[in-house]
Motif scaffolding. Structure first.
Motif, PDB file in Angstrom:
ATOM      1  N   MET A   1      27.669 -27.261  45.540  1.00  0.00           N
ATOM      2  CA  MET A   1      27.967 -28.332  46.458  1.00  0.00           C
ATOM      3  C   MET A   1      27.849 -29.368  45.410  1.00  0.00           C
ATOM      4  N   ILE A   2      28.835 -30.677  45.393  1.00  0.00           N
ATOM      5  CA  ILE A   2      28.826 -31.694  44.442  1.00  0.00           C
ATOM      6  C   ILE A   2      27.840 -32.806  44.996  1.00  0.00           C
ATOM      7  N   PHE A   3      27.177 -33.521  44.090  1.00  0.00           N
ATOM      8  CA  PHE A   3      26.461 -34.710  44.513  1.00  0.00           C
ATOM      9  C   PHE A   3      27.258 -36.062  44.646  1.00  0.00           C
ATOM     10  N   PRO A   4      27.009 -36.863  45.570  1.00  0.00           N
ATOM     11  CA  PRO A   4      27.610 -38.246  45.367  1.00  0.00           C
ATOM     12  C   PRO A   4      28.235 -38.829  44.392  1.00  0.00           C
ATOM     13  N   ILE A   5      27.256 -38.887  43.282  1.00  0.00           N
ATOM     14  CA  ILE A   5      27.600 -39.457  41.893  1.00  0.00           C
ATOM     15  C   ILE A   5      28.791 -39.001  41.223  1.00  0.00           C
ATOM     16  N   GLN A   6      28.806 -37.384  41.240  1.00  0.00           N
ATOM     17  CA  GLN A   6      29.808 -36.780  40.692  1.00  0.00           C
ATOM     18  C   GLN A   6      30.980 -37.007  41.424  1.00  0.00           C
ATOM     19  N   CYS A   7      31.065 -37.217  42.659  1.00  0.00           N
ATOM     20  CA  CYS A   7      32.197 -37.514  43.476  1.00  0.00           C
ATOM     21  C   CYS A   7      32.873 -38.832  42.901  1.00  0.00           C
ATOM     22  N   LYS A   8      32.178 -39.835  42.701  1.00  0.00           N
ATOM     23  CA  LYS A   8      32.585 -41.222  42.478  1.00  0.00           C
ATOM     24  C   LYS A   8      32.945 -41.073  40.902  1.00  0.00           C
ATOM     25  N   MET A   9      32.115 -40.388  39.977  1.00  0.00           N
ATOM     26  CA  MET A   9      32.668 -40.145  38.682  1.00  0.00           C
ATOM     27  C   MET A   9      33.975 -39.355  38.438  1.00  0.00           C
ATOM     28  N   ALA A  10      34.290 -38.401  39.054  1.00  0.00           N
ATOM     29  CA  ALA A  10      35.228 -37.428  39.109  1.00  0.00           C
ATOM     30  C   ALA A  10      36.521 -38.387  39.510  1.00  0.00           C
ATOM     31  N   ARG A  11      36.335 -39.188  40.722  1.00  0.00           N
ATOM     32  CA  ARG A  11      37.476 -40.029  41.333  1.00  0.00           C
ATOM     33  C   ARG A  11      37.883 -40.995  40.319  1.00  0.00           C
ATOM     34  N   VAL A  12      36.928 -41.688  39.584  1.00  0.00           N
ATOM     35  CA  VAL A  12      37.080 -42.853  38.705  1.00  0.00           C
ATOM     36  C   VAL A  12      37.785 -42.103  37.451  1.00  0.00           C
ATOM     37  N   ALA A  13      37.303 -41.105  36.978  1.00  0.00           N
ATOM     38  CA  ALA A  13      37.963 -40.466  35.844  1.00  0.00           C
ATOM     39  C   ALA A  13      39.424 -40.088  36.087  1.00  0.00           C
ATOM     40  N   LEU A  14      39.705 -39.856  37.075  1.00  0.00           N
ATOM     41  CA  LEU A  14      41.079 -39.422  37.526  1.00  0.00           C
ATOM     42  C   LEU A  14      42.045 -40.576  38.000  1.00  0.00           C
ATOM     43  N   GLY A  15      41.448 -41.650  37.932  1.00  0.00           N
ATOM     44  CA  GLY A  15      42.126 -42.883  38.098  1.00  0.00           C
ATOM     45  C   GLY A  15      42.586 -42.918  39.655  1.00  0.00           C
ATOM     46  N   LEU A  16      41.792 -42.308  40.635  1.00  0.00           N
ATOM     47  CA  LEU A  16      42.175 -42.286  41.957  1.00  0.00           C
ATOM     48  C   LEU A  16      41.497 -43.173  42.524  1.00  0.00           C
ATOM     49  N   GLY A  17      41.817 -43.854  43.646  1.00  0.00           N
ATOM     50  CA  GLY A  17      41.335 -44.713  44.845  1.00  0.00           C
ATOM     51  C   GLY A  17      40.786 -44.054  45.720  1.00  0.00           C
ATOM     52  N   VAL A  18      40.004 -44.600  46.554  1.00  0.00           N
ATOM     53  CA  VAL A  18      39.237 -44.122  47.608  1.00  0.00           C
ATOM     54  C   VAL A  18      40.400 -43.681  48.779  1.00  0.00           C
ATOM     55  N   ARG A  19      41.269 -44.315  48.923  1.00  0.00           N
ATOM     56  CA  ARG A  19      42.360 -43.688  49.649  1.00  0.00           C
ATOM     57  C   ARG A  19      43.092 -42.642  49.228  1.00  0.00           C
ATOM     58  N   GLN A  20      43.315 -42.492  47.990  1.00  0.00           N
ATOM     59  CA  GLN A  20      43.958 -41.520  47.606  1.00  0.00           C
ATOM     60  C   GLN A  20      43.365 -40.156  47.578  1.00  0.00           C
ATOM     61  N   LEU A  21      41.981 -40.248  47.107  1.00  0.00           N
ATOM     62  CA  LEU A  21      40.911 -39.173  47.316  1.00  0.00           C
ATOM     63  C   LEU A  21      40.908 -38.643  49.086  1.00  0.00           C
ATOM     64  N   ALA A  22      40.761 -39.612  49.622  1.00  0.00           N
ATOM     65  CA  ALA A  22      40.770 -39.159  51.000  1.00  0.00           C
ATOM     66  C   ALA A  22      42.070 -38.696  51.833  1.00  0.00           C
ATOM     67  N   ALA A  23      42.990 -39.146  51.114  1.00  0.00           N
ATOM     68  CA  ALA A  23      44.594 -38.265  51.514  1.00  0.00           C
ATOM     69  C   ALA A  23      44.313 -36.914  51.076  1.00  0.00           C
ATOM     70  N   ALA A  24      44.102 -36.742  49.926  1.00  0.00           N
ATOM     71  CA  ALA A  24      44.057 -35.399  49.039  1.00  0.00           C
ATOM     72  C   ALA A  24      43.054 -34.199  49.776  1.00  0.00           C
ATOM     73  N   ALA A  25      41.904 -34.803  50.287  1.00  0.00           N
ATOM     74  CA  ALA A  25      40.882 -34.206  50.756  1.00  0.00           C
ATOM     75  C   ALA A  25      41.141 -34.093  52.315  1.00  0.00           C
ATOM     76  N   ARG A  26      42.014 -34.748  52.976  1.00  0.00           N
ATOM     77  CA  ARG A  26      42.277 -34.955  54.373  1.00  0.00           C
ATOM     78  C   ARG A  26      41.121 -35.269  55.079  1.00  0.00           C
ATOM     79  N   VAL A  27      40.478 -36.625  54.850  1.00  0.00           N
ATOM     80  CA  VAL A  27      39.370 -37.045  55.205  1.00  0.00           C
ATOM     81  C   VAL A  27      39.650 -38.605  55.491  1.00  0.00           C
ATOM     82  N   SER A  28      38.994 -39.459  56.068  1.00  0.00           N
ATOM     83  CA  SER A  28      39.259 -40.580  56.029  1.00  0.00           C
ATOM     84  C   SER A  28      38.539 -41.375  54.704  1.00  0.00           C
ATOM     85  N   PRO A  29      39.222 -42.687  54.454  1.00  0.00           N
ATOM     86  CA  PRO A  29      38.624 -43.410  53.425  1.00  0.00           C
ATOM     87  C   PRO A  29      37.250 -43.649  53.598  1.00  0.00           C
ATOM     88  N   ASP A  30      36.914 -44.102  54.791  1.00  0.00           N
ATOM     89  CA  ASP A  30      35.340 -44.489  55.108  1.00  0.00           C
ATOM     90  C   ASP A  30      34.482 -43.350  54.790  1.00  0.00           C
TER      91      ASP A  30
END
Length: 84
Positions: free
Chosen positions: A1-30
């Motif tokens: 399972m991933i760590f929180p810092i990995q999630c943020k690093m991956a999201r930023v490296a992909l150029g995704l915003g919080v809302r975009q990742l949330a939509a892709a994972a089917r979770v809320s931006p919060d």
């Protein structure tokens, strides 16, 4: 399972915003923001984030003494693309 810092690093490296990742994972931006802050989430929610990031081209690197990390997969180059 991933760590929180990995999630943020991956999201930023992909150029995704919080809302975009949330939509892709089917979770809320919060939920994404809470995880990136280090709050505990259900295992299935963290797995959904991980799967969404992996589907977008991220490889997660396990902690091997230097800490956990991420890397982007190389794009596949087709022979027709090389001739251009």
């Amino acid at each position: 399972m991933i760590f929180p810092i990995q999630c943020k690093m991956a999201r930023v490296a992909l150029g995704l915003g919080v809302r975009q990742l949330a939509a892709a994972a089917r979770v809320s931006p919060d939920t994404v923001a809470r995880f990136e802050r280090g709050e505990d989430l259900r295992e299935r929610t963290v797995e959904a984030l991980q799967k969404a990031l992996e589907a977008a081209g991220v490889d997660f690197i396990a902690s091997n003494g230097g800490g956990p990390g991420v890397r982007l997969r190389l794009a596949t180059v087709r022979p027709a693309d090389e001739a251009k």
